[in-house]
Motif scaffolding. Sequence first.
Motif, PDB file in Angstrom:
ATOM      1  N   LYS B  74      40.918  33.699  23.730  1.00 38.04           N
ATOM      2  CA  LYS B  74      41.676  32.479  23.457  1.00 38.04           C
ATOM      3  C   LYS B  74      41.994  31.790  24.773  1.00 38.04           C
ATOM      4  O   LYS B  74      41.677  32.314  25.847  1.00 38.04           O
ATOM      5  CB  LYS B  74      42.921  32.817  22.671  1.00 38.04           C
ATOM      6  CG  LYS B  74      42.575  33.403  21.294  1.00 38.04           C
ATOM      7  CD  LYS B  74      43.737  33.452  20.388  1.00 38.04           C
ATOM      8  CE  LYS B  74      43.244  33.850  18.983  1.00 38.04           C
ATOM      9  NZ  LYS B  74      44.297  33.885  18.018  1.00 38.04           N
ATOM     10  N   GLU B  75      42.652  30.656  24.659  1.00 36.31           N
ATOM     11  CA  GLU B  75      42.909  29.854  25.864  1.00 36.31           C
ATOM     12  C   GLU B  75      43.762  30.611  26.890  1.00 36.31           C
ATOM     13  O   GLU B  75      43.507  30.547  28.091  1.00 36.31           O
ATOM     14  CB  GLU B  75      43.607  28.563  25.460  1.00 36.31           C
ATOM     15  CG  GLU B  75      43.427  27.449  26.464  1.00 36.31           C
ATOM     16  CD  GLU B  75      44.162  26.197  26.049  1.00 36.31           C
ATOM     17  OE1 GLU B  75      44.662  25.523  26.942  1.00 36.31           O
ATOM     18  OE2 GLU B  75      44.259  25.912  24.829  1.00 36.31           O
ATOM     19  N   LYS B  76      44.786  31.340  26.385  1.00 36.00           N
ATOM     20  CA  LYS B  76      45.699  32.011  27.318  1.00 36.00           C
ATOM     21  C   LYS B  76      45.751  33.529  27.152  1.00 36.00           C
ATOM     22  O   LYS B  76      46.570  34.191  27.789  1.00 36.00           O
ATOM     23  CB  LYS B  76      47.113  31.437  27.144  1.00 36.00           C
ATOM     24  CG  LYS B  76      47.204  30.007  27.657  1.00 36.00           C
ATOM     25  CD  LYS B  76      48.564  29.421  27.444  1.00 36.00           C
ATOM     26  CE  LYS B  76      48.585  27.994  27.946  1.00 36.00           C
ATOM     27  NZ  LYS B  76      49.798  27.283  27.575  1.00 36.00           N
ATOM     28  N   ILE B  92      46.277  40.516  25.039  1.00 32.80           N
ATOM     29  CA  ILE B  92      46.285  40.746  26.498  1.00 32.80           C
ATOM     30  C   ILE B  92      46.321  39.376  27.180  1.00 32.80           C
ATOM     31  O   ILE B  92      45.299  38.664  27.210  1.00 32.80           O
ATOM     32  CB  ILE B  92      45.046  41.561  26.935  1.00 32.80           C
ATOM     33  CG1 ILE B  92      45.035  42.900  26.191  1.00 32.80           C
ATOM     34  CG2 ILE B  92      45.031  41.786  28.439  1.00 32.80           C
ATOM     35  CD1 ILE B  92      43.687  43.506  26.005  1.00 32.80           C
ATOM     36  N   PRO B  93      47.482  38.981  27.696  1.00 29.91           N
ATOM     37  CA  PRO B  93      47.579  37.646  28.304  1.00 29.91           C
ATOM     38  C   PRO B  93      46.744  37.524  29.577  1.00 29.91           C
ATOM     39  O   PRO B  93      46.518  38.527  30.273  1.00 29.91           O
ATOM     40  CB  PRO B  93      49.074  37.482  28.614  1.00 29.91           C
ATOM     41  CG  PRO B  93      49.737  38.709  28.191  1.00 29.91           C
ATOM     42  CD  PRO B  93      48.736  39.716  27.772  1.00 29.91           C
ATOM     43  N   PRO B 100      41.003  35.962  32.588  1.00 36.93           N
ATOM     44  CA  PRO B 100      41.261  37.155  31.766  1.00 36.93           C
ATOM     45  C   PRO B 100      41.635  38.358  32.635  1.00 36.93           C
ATOM     46  O   PRO B 100      41.076  38.542  33.715  1.00 36.93           O
ATOM     47  CB  PRO B 100      39.922  37.394  31.061  1.00 36.93           C
ATOM     48  CG  PRO B 100      39.208  36.112  31.137  1.00 36.93           C
ATOM     49  CD  PRO B 100      39.654  35.430  32.377  1.00 36.93           C
ATOM     50  N   ASN B 101      42.581  39.145  32.138  1.00 38.74           N
ATOM     51  CA  ASN B 101      43.050  40.321  32.887  1.00 38.74           C
ATOM     52  C   ASN B 101      42.097  41.489  32.610  1.00 38.74           C
ATOM     53  O   ASN B 101      42.267  42.250  31.651  1.00 38.74           O
ATOM     54  CB  ASN B 101      44.481  40.653  32.438  1.00 38.74           C
ATOM     55  CG  ASN B 101      45.144  41.641  33.351  1.00 38.74           C
ATOM     56  OD1 ASN B 101      44.481  42.420  34.019  1.00 38.74           O
ATOM     57  ND2 ASN B 101      46.465  41.607  33.382  1.00 38.74           N
TER      58      ASN B 101
END
Lengths: 190, 181
Positions: B74-76, B92-93, B100-101
């Motif tokens: 997703k976007e965030k 997972i933000p 991406p983390n």
Amino acid sequence: MSSSRGIRARRGRKSINKSFELQLTSMMDALVIIVVFLLKSYNTSSNSFTTAPGLKLPISGSPDSPSDSLQVIVTPEFLTIDNERVLDFIQTAGNAGSNEGGYSFKPSDIDEGGFRIIPLYDALIKSREKTEILLAKSSARVDGKPITFEGILAVQADKKIKYDTLKKIMYTAGAAGYKVFKFLAMKRET
Amino acid sequence: MFKRPSSRSRSNHESLELPLVPILDTMVTLIGFLLFTTSFLGIVAIESPLPQSSPEEVKEQIKEKPLQLTLTFKEKEVLLWSPFNKIPSRSIPHSAQGEPNIKAIHDALLDVKKQFPKESSVVFMPNKDATYDNLVAIMDSVRTLEPSDPPIYLKNETTGVDEALKYLFPKVIFGNLLGDS
């Protein structure tokens, strides 16, 4: 008189006999270092992958080497199939000359709701037919039957390309009978 | 008594010399061969099959309820979930830079692998703005086990011996090629 001529002749002979020797030992040292370096970084591949100027591949730690297959190269400006340019992206004032590119397609180049890229599809079908003819004519057999078309497509794309464009390429390849994608990347140095 | 100069020069002290010239020839040939055959550009491949399903497979899957581990971009955030609710969904933000983390995704997948060691595939559902660079980085973290990861063992059914797994989820399938994000 005769004795003085003899001495001069002997002196001359001495100067000719002085043998010139190359310093081979130091050269050997240098060559051994080069050979060791080359053996350490020796990496062979059965296929030769070409790349396009200005294309920056992502870096990956994948241990798999790419096998021999049809290759599609996607640069910010164009798309090639086995080094044959099949499509040019629209270059706008905003992305002209930049590495990011717009990856915009001409409306005449896409169909099926914006998913299928027509020139790419035609080139893939042509390549598939050619491969199938070659496989049918080949003497290589598996259980008495000709080797079936594997449908592997190697994708070499710029690291900044968006998934939206990749998705269209994968959809088109799937429609043309290519079932496996191999995303190529630069090997991460460990 | 000293020897005559002429006899001194012809003494039996013959110096032993290595025949370096043939060795040099071999070296030059070897260097030429290595330079010609080696590829300095290391290229690797990440394989992904086209999503396909046959009716029989679908029937079997419905009986068993597969994990069908899915990563939705997703976007965030990146969402880790199973359509059959085999695992609780995890969000997972992205990092502060909006990327991406990767480490957190890898750790979350490691937990799932411990629960389902036999599972080998993961479905990717990237958003249209995901870059190829990020996709490759996530595919790497999804597919391979790092040397620093705790070992995960799976019993080899033929030998009956527990073997440490080398891969996390090596089969990456793009699940939204037909447009559904």
